[in-house]
Write an enzyme that holds these catalytic residues in place. Structure first.
Site, PDB file in Angstrom:
ATOM      1  N   GLY A 161      45.124   1.792 -13.112  1.00 42.64           N
ATOM      2  CA  GLY A 161      43.775   2.009 -12.609  1.00 42.64           C
ATOM      3  C   GLY A 161      43.589   3.093 -11.577  1.00 42.64           C
ATOM      4  N   ASP A 163      42.727   6.940 -10.318  1.00 42.17           N
ATOM      5  CA  ASP A 163      41.724   7.886 -10.825  1.00 42.17           C
ATOM      6  C   ASP A 163      41.616   9.100  -9.918  1.00 42.17           C
ATOM      7  OD1 ASP A 163      40.192   6.957  -8.628  1.00 42.17           O
ATOM      8  OD2 ASP A 163      39.190   5.451  -9.868  1.00 42.17           O
ATOM      9  N   ASP A 341      54.332  20.943 -21.184  1.00 34.13           N
ATOM     10  CA  ASP A 341      55.277  19.891 -21.545  1.00 34.13           C
ATOM     11  C   ASP A 341      56.120  20.295 -22.761  1.00 34.13           C
ATOM     12  OD1 ASP A 341      56.104  17.032 -21.226  1.00 34.13           O
ATOM     13  OD2 ASP A 341      55.255  16.868 -23.234  1.00 34.13           O
ATOM     14  N   GLU A 370      58.523  23.201 -19.326  1.00 34.10           N
ATOM     15  CA  GLU A 370      59.602  22.207 -19.251  1.00 34.10           C
ATOM     16  C   GLU A 370      60.696  22.589 -20.239  1.00 34.10           C
ATOM     17  OE1 GLU A 370      60.182  17.374 -19.563  1.00 34.10           O
ATOM     18  OE2 GLU A 370      58.915  18.411 -21.013  1.00 34.10           O
TER      19      GLU A 370
END
Length: 624
Positions: A161, A163, A341, A370
């Site tokens: 949760g 944000d 990524d 990466e």
């Protein structure tokens, strides 16, 4: 009667055409005038849109081509907007006697591309996972319209949760700590349903490339996030993934073309699952001059995991879409860099084309890829203008997995006169001659994919040594959230154990490590030590421009130094668990005529006209 029947037939035909032709979305959602590359790809998606005829009339805009691929629900329109000015142009789609007009906006750019400045070795990046860092007071526990998910902080692999608002509320904390840039793991929509206690809380399974995940916020809130960060003197790096998308992306159920994905047959037919093969995770074949074709295919064409279909960057329409998406976020939000990524898993030539396009448009922007191989030669071959690669990647920054690997091995070893301990670090940095630009290599001691540096302990002596090296060598340093308050954990059970919630970031937390009062004595010790070093590092030419000199570990002591315009810095590490004596005469080329130096952390004076007595695993950072 016949005329009535014909009229009725005509009406039904028109109604059928109206129902058949539908436009659900156009991507990118808008574009910008004044770009160096005037070509604009519009991916139009909607029921049977492929069968429509496209037309438009806007000053300075020409239709280069209209491309119809395999799916009837996609139409690709290529425009040349070289002479266009900002405004709204009308795109017309016609089927038979039915015409549908869509308004599409061309915007002015906020600034020219050469004014976009990326991150450099003057910055320190702070990597955090939005779901695990902090929750804002206006957070909604459930967003309607998304696939089923649950926020449960007691389950490591479900959403917790966090944000954007929660992160924004702690911008002053970042300034107090002394970092200069924020790297958030992906914030784009990840609309994958929970499955067996797992979720895509991490963000690496994109289902919409043009919208922020609504659990984190909106596009407008992300814009505000970046604006506020800039006002606070913080840069923002956006995490992107070109190698794959999420399984719930619309492309999976309705592929624009048969070759939109690598190995698309794994998505088709009852026996699709039996055909599935994921990547070998072996990156060496991508550069291996002796690599077999099957090894290359398994690395690049295999999927990363079954829930992340592998995009085919060799398809020019796919690559154009991805290139524009990265430019759109730069222009729309003003991000200061990109972290890409799984870089070597994507097609090498296509990714080089992306980077070349990006650098031409934004010559001072920065992208870090990466490249998870622990050999410096492999990493160096991926950097822009590499001396050891025939293909120029145009990738400015690569990640130093070699240093990460060596420093994590060294932390539990005694530094001897052979290869162990801090000799490993020396033997990694000595290969910097392979890099075209060592100062544009990103160094780190841990991240979201590795064990925490502390693992399940709290050895602050080894941590200080690692951080001292990280922040004083010729690199772009990256910290991982919570290191400054001794967050630990390993991946033995789940990745979630190295991605724990930041203490104090969520309602009801027992401890609040964002405040001095909420941290323990040992946490404040490391926080203050690190903050002092980070603030000293800011705008320090010794670090950004200084020549680097390292000495072979001697008597268990490793020294690495920087020199710039008559000033010098010595990072001194006792790599043993015993007291030892450092012979200062051995370092005369750095010390020179100085009889003392200043301890960067304490501000105290360190005598250099005599040998230094070092405590076990002691760290000294001395400015001369």
């Amino acid at each position: 009667m016949k005329k009535k029947l014909l009229f009725l037939f005509w009406c039904l035909l028109v109604i059928g055409q109206i129902k058949a032709m539908k436009i659900d979305r156009i991507e990118p959602t808008n574009w910008f005038v004044g770009m160096k590359n005037p070509s604009l790809q519009l991916m139009v998606y909607g029921k049977d849109i492929r069968n429509s005829t496209f037309s438009m009339n806007y000053p300075g805009v020409e239709v280069d081509s209209v491309v119809r691929l395999d799916s009837p629900d996609y139409l690709f329109v290529y425009l040349n907007i070289k002479g266009a000015k900002a405004g709204r142009m009308i795109l017309s789609f016609t089927q038979g006697k039915v015409k549908k007009d869509v308004s599409y906006e061309l915007k002015d750019r906020v600034m020219p591309g050469n004014c976009r400045l990326g991150f450099t070795n003057a910055d320190v990046l702070y990597m955090l996972m939005p779901d695990r860092f902090a929750q804002g007071p206006h957070h909604k526990n459930h967003i309607k319209g998304l696939n089923s998910y649950r926020e449960d902080r007691s389950v490591p692999s479900l959403r917790h949760g966090g944000d954007l608002e929660g992160i924004m509320n702690h911008f002053d904390y970042f300034k107090q700590l002394g970092i200069t840039a924020l790297w958030l793991t992906p914030v784009l929509e990840n609309n994958s349903p929970d499955h067996d206690g797992t979720s895509t809380y991490h963000g690496y399974a994109t289902t919409d490339y043009y919208h922020i995940d609504p659990r984190f916020g909106t596009n407008e809130e992300y814009q505000q996030f970046v604006r506020t960060a800039h006002a606070k003197g913080l840069k923002v790096i956006m995490d992107m993934i070109f190698n794959h998308c999420g399984f719930e992306h619309p492309w999976v159920k309705d592929m624009p073309s048969k070759d939109w994905f690598n190995s698309p047959e794994w998505l088709i037919g009852e026996d699709a699952k039996s055909k599935y093969r994921q990547t070998s995770y072996k990156l060496a074949p991508v550069l291996d001059p002796y690599a077999s074709q099957i090894d290359k295919r398994e690395t690049v064409n295999g999927w990363f995991v079954p829930t992340m279909p592998d995009l085919n960057q060799r398809n020019p329409h796919v690559m154009k879409y991805l290139i524009q998406n990265s430019e759109w976020w730069i222009e729309t939000v003003g991000i200061d860099g990109i972290r890409m990524d799984t870089y070597p898993y994507a097609d090498r030539k296509a990714m080089a084309g992306w980077m070349k396009t990006l650098i031409q448009e934004y010559p001072h922007f920065n992208v870090v890829g990466e490249t998870w191989v622990t050999e410096p030669a492999y990493t160096a071959a991926w950097q822009k203008d590499s001396k050891i690669s025939k293909l120029n990647s145009y990738l400015p920054t690569v990640m130093d997995f070699s240093l990460y690997d060596k420093i994590n091995k060294a932390k539990t070893e005694e530094t001897d006169n052979g290869e162990k301990g801090l000799n490993r670090v020396y033997n990694s940095l000595c290969y910097d001659y392979l890099y075209a630009n060592p100062s544009s290599v990103m160094a780190f001691i841990e991240n979201h994919d590795t064990n925490r540096f502390l693992e399940n302990g709290n050895d602050t002596s080894s941590l200080k040594q690692a951080l001292a090296l990280l922040l004083t060598i010729n690199r772009i340093p990256q910290l991982y959230y919570g290191t400054e308050v001794l967050m630990n954990g390993t991946k033995e059970v789940t990745d979630g154990n190295v991605r724990k919630d930041f203490p104090g970031g969520f309602p009801g937390d027992k401890y609040n490590c964002f405040t001095y009062q909420g941290r323990s004595k040992i946490q404040n010790n490391i926080f203050d030590w690190l903050s002092k070093l980070l603030h000293w590092r800011q705008n320090n030419a010794l670090i950004t421009q200084g020549r680097q000199i390292q000495f072979c570990p001697y008597g268990g002591v490793y020294v690495i130094a920087r020199q710039y315009k008559g000033k010098a810095l010595m990072t001194i590490l006792n790599g043993t668990s015993k007291p030892t004596t450092m012979d200062v005469k051995r370092y005369a080329e750095i010390i020179g005529d100085h009889i003392s130096g200043t301890d960067v952390i304490t501000g105290g004076t360190v005598k250099l006209d005599r040998n230094l007595e070092l405590k076990p695993r002691q760290t000294l950072i001395i400015e001369l």
